[in-house]
Design an enzyme around this catalytic site. Structure first.
Site, PDB file in Angstrom:
ATOM      1  N   ASP A  14       0.865  -1.165   0.000  1.00  0.00           N
ATOM      2  CA  ASP A  14       0.000   0.000   0.000  1.00  0.00           C
ATOM      3  C   ASP A  14       0.913   1.228   0.000  1.00  0.00           C
ATOM      4  O   ASP A  14       2.103   1.119   0.321  1.00  0.00           O
ATOM      5  CB  ASP A  14      -0.895  -0.048   1.244  1.00  0.00           C
ATOM      6  N   ASP A  74      -0.018   5.142   1.008  1.00  0.00           N
ATOM      7  CA  ASP A  74      -0.162   6.082   2.125  1.00  0.00           C
ATOM      8  C   ASP A  74      -0.247   5.331   3.456  1.00  0.00           C
ATOM      9  O   ASP A  74      -1.132   4.502   3.657  1.00  0.00           O
ATOM     10  CB  ASP A  74      -1.422   6.943   1.922  1.00  0.00           C
ATOM     11  N   TYR A  78      -5.859  14.379   1.465  1.00  0.00           N
ATOM     12  CA  TYR A  78      -5.232  13.595   0.399  1.00  0.00           C
ATOM     13  C   TYR A  78      -3.861  14.150   0.075  1.00  0.00           C
ATOM     14  O   TYR A  78      -3.607  15.337   0.242  1.00  0.00           O
ATOM     15  CB  TYR A  78      -6.128  13.632  -0.858  1.00  0.00           C
ATOM     16  N   THR A 133      -2.646   1.325  -4.666  1.00  0.00           N
ATOM     17  CA  THR A 133      -3.131   2.407  -3.807  1.00  0.00           C
ATOM     18  C   THR A 133      -4.498   2.931  -4.246  1.00  0.00           C
ATOM     19  O   THR A 133      -4.755   3.111  -5.442  1.00  0.00           O
ATOM     20  CB  THR A 133      -2.076   3.549  -3.755  1.00  0.00           C
ATOM     21  N   HIS A 167     -11.182   5.910  -8.447  1.00  0.00           N
ATOM     22  CA  HIS A 167     -12.650   5.972  -8.388  1.00  0.00           C
ATOM     23  C   HIS A 167     -13.175   6.280  -6.997  1.00  0.00           C
ATOM     24  O   HIS A 167     -12.484   6.121  -6.001  1.00  0.00           O
ATOM     25  CB  HIS A 167     -13.232   4.639  -8.871  1.00  0.00           C
TER      26      HIS A 167
END
Ligand SMILES: [Mg+2]
Ligand SMILES: [Zn+2]
Length: 194
Positions: A22, A24, A36, A67, A108
């Protein structure tokens, strides 16, 4: 919570030729909920990440970043921004003799696709792009329940990165319980294993 015993870590790494990271919270400091990382100037590498990725590279493993980047759907930044950031990250890693073999991201919104983790789309794309990769020879390292659930749904071993307990997201307890092993950081997980 499980202990981050080296035995559990060793078992998780054992057959892993493909390590799905992953981003973040694993590679860089995770932003507070609802915020973000849009650009490189906001991207703070976590301690020891370059060396940990270099060690994984040298061990012959493929390092693949998966991610969720819902900020694209929300209009906070564009897909081009994500790609620029990943290019900068790759340059930073290269300066330390490290590399990510591939980046995959979901741009998305929630419930709008089949690729936002814990959905399987990003994993399945990586399995298609890397012939020979499969759940049996892969490993997921993530700091969210969505990473661990995504791994579990496909039968991929998973290491949960606890990070800083003060900023832990909801679901941390559940993620710890669901994961094969728990570690404080990517650097710790790799150092204990390799
Ligand atoms: Mg994360
Ligand atoms: Zn998606």
């Amino acid at each position: 919570m499980k202990n981050s015993s080296s035995h559990q870590l060793t078992a998780a790494f054992q057959n892993a030729r493909y390590v799905f990271l992953d981003r973040d919270g694993v590679i860089n400091r995770k932003p507070p909920e609802g915020e973000y990382i849009a650009r490189w100037s906001e991207f703070q590498m976590l301690p020891g990440v370059e060396a940990a990725i270099a060690d994984l590279n040298r061990s012959g493993r493929r390092v693949i970043v998966l991610t969720n980047q819902r900020g694209v759907a929300l209009g906070r930044y564009t897909s081009a921004d994500v790609e620029t950031l990943h290019h900068r990250l790759q340059q930073r890693l290269a300066a330390h003799g490290a590399r990510v073999d591939a980046f995959y991201y979901c741009p998305h919104d929630k419930d709008d696709c089949d690729c936002r983790k814990p959905k399987p789309g990003l994993f399945l794309q990586a399995f298609r792009d890397f012939p020979g990769s499969s759940p049996a020879n892969s490993l997921v390292i993530g700091d969210s329940i969505s990473d661990i659930e995504g791994a579990r749904n496909l039968g991929i071993p998973a290491i949960f990165i606890q990070g800083d307990p003060a900023t832990q997201k909801s679901g941390a307890e559940q993620a710890s319980a669901l994961a094969d092993a728990v570690a404080v950081s990517l650097a710790e997980a790799v150092a204990q294993y390799l």
